[in-house]
Design a protein around this motif. Structure first.
Motif, PDB file in Angstrom:
ATOM      1  N   SER A 160      33.217  40.559  46.428  1.00 18.03           N
ATOM      2  CA  SER A 160      33.433  40.078  47.792  1.00 18.03           C
ATOM      3  C   SER A 160      34.748  40.641  48.317  1.00 18.03           C
ATOM      4  N   PRO A 161      34.938  40.659  49.633  1.00 16.83           N
ATOM      5  CA  PRO A 161      36.219  41.143  50.165  1.00 16.83           C
ATOM      6  C   PRO A 161      37.422  40.403  49.586  1.00 16.83           C
ATOM      7  N   THR A 162      37.302  39.080  49.422  1.00 16.99           N
ATOM      8  CA  THR A 162      38.406  38.304  48.854  1.00 16.99           C
ATOM      9  C   THR A 162      38.683  38.718  47.412  1.00 16.99           C
ATOM     10  N   ASP A 163      37.623  38.829  46.609  1.00 16.05           N
ATOM     11  CA  ASP A 163      37.803  39.231  45.214  1.00 16.05           C
ATOM     12  C   ASP A 163      38.387  40.638  45.119  1.00 16.05           C
ATOM     13  N   LEU A 164      37.952  41.522  46.014  1.00 10.00           N
ATOM     14  CA  LEU A 164      38.476  42.887  46.022  1.00 10.00           C
ATOM     15  C   LEU A 164      39.980  42.883  46.278  1.00 10.00           C
ATOM     16  N   LEU A 165      40.431  42.081  47.240  1.00  9.83           N
ATOM     17  CA  LEU A 165      41.869  42.019  47.541  1.00  9.83           C
ATOM     18  C   LEU A 165      42.645  41.394  46.388  1.00  9.83           C
ATOM     19  N   GLN A 166      42.066  40.407  45.735  1.00 13.45           N
ATOM     20  CA  GLN A 166      42.743  39.816  44.582  1.00 13.45           C
ATOM     21  C   GLN A 166      42.924  40.840  43.476  1.00 13.45           C
ATOM     22  N   GLN A 167      41.879  41.649  43.258  1.00 11.48           N
ATOM     23  CA  GLN A 167      41.993  42.693  42.239  1.00 11.48           C
ATOM     24  C   GLN A 167      43.012  43.752  42.649  1.00 11.48           C
ATOM     25  N   ALA A 168      43.062  44.049  43.951  1.00  6.55           N
ATOM     26  CA  ALA A 168      44.041  45.030  44.435  1.00  6.55           C
ATOM     27  C   ALA A 168      45.462  44.547  44.154  1.00  6.55           C
ATOM     28  N   GLN A 169      45.725  43.278  44.432  1.00  2.80           N
ATOM     29  CA  GLN A 169      47.060  42.734  44.172  1.00  2.80           C
ATOM     30  C   GLN A 169      47.381  42.789  42.684  1.00  2.80           C
ATOM     31  N   GLN A 170      46.406  42.420  41.862  1.00  2.00           N
ATOM     32  CA  GLN A 170      46.620  42.434  40.411  1.00  2.00           C
ATOM     33  C   GLN A 170      46.869  43.845  39.889  1.00  2.00           C
ATOM     34  N   ALA A 171      46.286  44.842  40.578  1.00  2.00           N
ATOM     35  CA  ALA A 171      46.482  46.234  40.181  1.00  2.00           C
ATOM     36  C   ALA A 171      47.801  46.809  40.706  1.00  2.00           C
ATOM     37  N   GLY A 172      48.551  46.008  41.461  1.00  2.00           N
ATOM     38  CA  GLY A 172      49.828  46.464  41.989  1.00  2.00           C
ATOM     39  C   GLY A 172      49.748  47.225  43.287  1.00  2.00           C
ATOM     40  N   LEU A 173      48.602  47.161  43.965  1.00  2.00           N
ATOM     41  CA  LEU A 173      48.462  47.877  45.228  1.00  2.00           C
ATOM     42  C   LEU A 173      49.198  47.157  46.354  1.00  2.00           C
ATOM     43  N   LYS A 174      49.812  47.946  47.234  1.00  2.00           N
ATOM     44  CA  LYS A 174      50.503  47.417  48.410  1.00  2.00           C
ATOM     45  C   LYS A 174      49.712  47.667  49.689  1.00  2.00           C
ATOM     46  N   VAL A 175      48.835  48.675  49.657  1.00  2.00           N
ATOM     47  CA  VAL A 175      48.025  49.032  50.828  1.00  2.00           C
ATOM     48  C   VAL A 175      46.587  49.252  50.380  1.00  2.00           C
ATOM     49  N   LEU A 176      45.636  48.640  51.108  1.00  2.00           N
ATOM     50  CA  LEU A 176      44.229  48.831  50.783  1.00  2.00           C
ATOM     51  C   LEU A 176      43.411  48.936  52.062  1.00  2.00           C
TER      52      LEU A 176
END
Length: 294
Positions: free
Chosen positions: A19-35
């Protein structure tokens, strides 16, 4: 050097697994600042993704990915910083998504005719959002006909296979103009995955004239040699070199979320160009009639 940017991702609003929410959570956990969320023919996940990004402190770019056809090959065009709420733009996207439904139904019918028994209802359940071939592939996996999504494409639903059904066809130039009609920034996705460099050089002048502003240079499996060749082309045609992983979820593409370095300058240049267009009236776009398949 740690990567903090991924400009090519998908969610359950098209053919991603998260889901979009889960994707953003994974992005944060991966250290991403921009997605950037770049679902196929759909912006349905943007509001949810944007809200999740705000909560998680990730800079979010609203995007899309459109499929186009040329010379029996596919070109995918990414769009960034879209004014996606525009009614005319959304009406055209709905037409494209409806065509995806018809395409998926026909694929299931062709599979059933060959004794490959999967149901359209199950494909729709798996899709959640816009229907794509990965959902048909996942149904084939569930039914035990294949062991992986790539195998499903190779054996049953890839180009040239019995159950392959062509899409509603846009030319690459039409895809670029459709993105421009929402004041978006059009970038050619994974530009040498299908056509190769020679064909790419042949297509770029026409695409640039239509409004292309970028070239996805830093992409999943690309080698350093690929990057250098694309950087040279981007410089020659004054295109912004962008990048991303094409992340859909495990088992679809090999590159993990955030697993490809993207220079911060790519975002800076896109952001500056988007700001220069903000508030301006975009060019109109009229969807061409679908091509009748023989």
């Amino acid at each position: 050097m740690a990567n903090t940017i991924d400009l090519h991702t998908h969610s359950t609003a098209s053919d991603g697994l998260y889901s979009p929410t889960d994707l953003l959570q994974q992005a944060q956990q991966a250290g991403l600042k921009v997605l950037a969320l770049t679902d196929h023919d759909s912006t349905e996940g943007i509001v949810e993704a944007s809200e999740a990004a705000q909560r998680l402190g990730v800079e979010f770019i609203p995007g899309i990915e459109l499929n186009a056809d040329v010379d029996r090959s596919e070109i995918h065009v990414l769009g960034y910083y879209l004014e996606y709420q525009r009614p005319e733009f959304q009406s055209i996207l709905k037409t494209l998504r409806d065509a995806r439904v018809s395409r998926g139904q026909r694929m299931v019918e062709l599979l059933n005719e060959e004794g490959i028994n999967i149901s359209w209802d199950r494909v729709r359940e798996l899709a959640q959002g816009a229907v794509g071939r990965p959902h048909v592939a996942k149904a084939l996996m569930e039914a035990g006909y294949v062991q992986s999504i790539p195998e499903a494409f190779d054996k049953y639903i890839g180009n040239g296979c019995h159950a392959y059904v062509p899409r509603y066809k846009l030319t690459p130039e039409e895809a670029v103009r459709l993105i421009n009609s929402a004041n978006g920034l059009a970038v050619m996705a994974h530009p040498i995955t299908v056509p190769g460099l020679d064909e790419l050089q042949r297509w770029l002048p026409g695409l640039q004239k239509a409004g292309l502003v970028g070239l996805e240079t830093y992409y999943g499996p690309y080698t350093h040699k690929d990057e250098e060749a694309l950087l040279s082309l981007a410089s020659r045609y004054n295109l912004i070199p962008t990048g991303g992983t094409d992340f859909h979820g495990p088992g679809i593409h090999p590159t993990p979320l955030g697993g490809r370095f993207v220079p911060p300058e790519a975002v800076e240049r896109l952001k500056a160009l988007a700001a220069s267009r903000r508030g301006k009236t975009p060019p109109a776009f009229e969807l061409p009639a679908p091509v009748e398949e023989k």
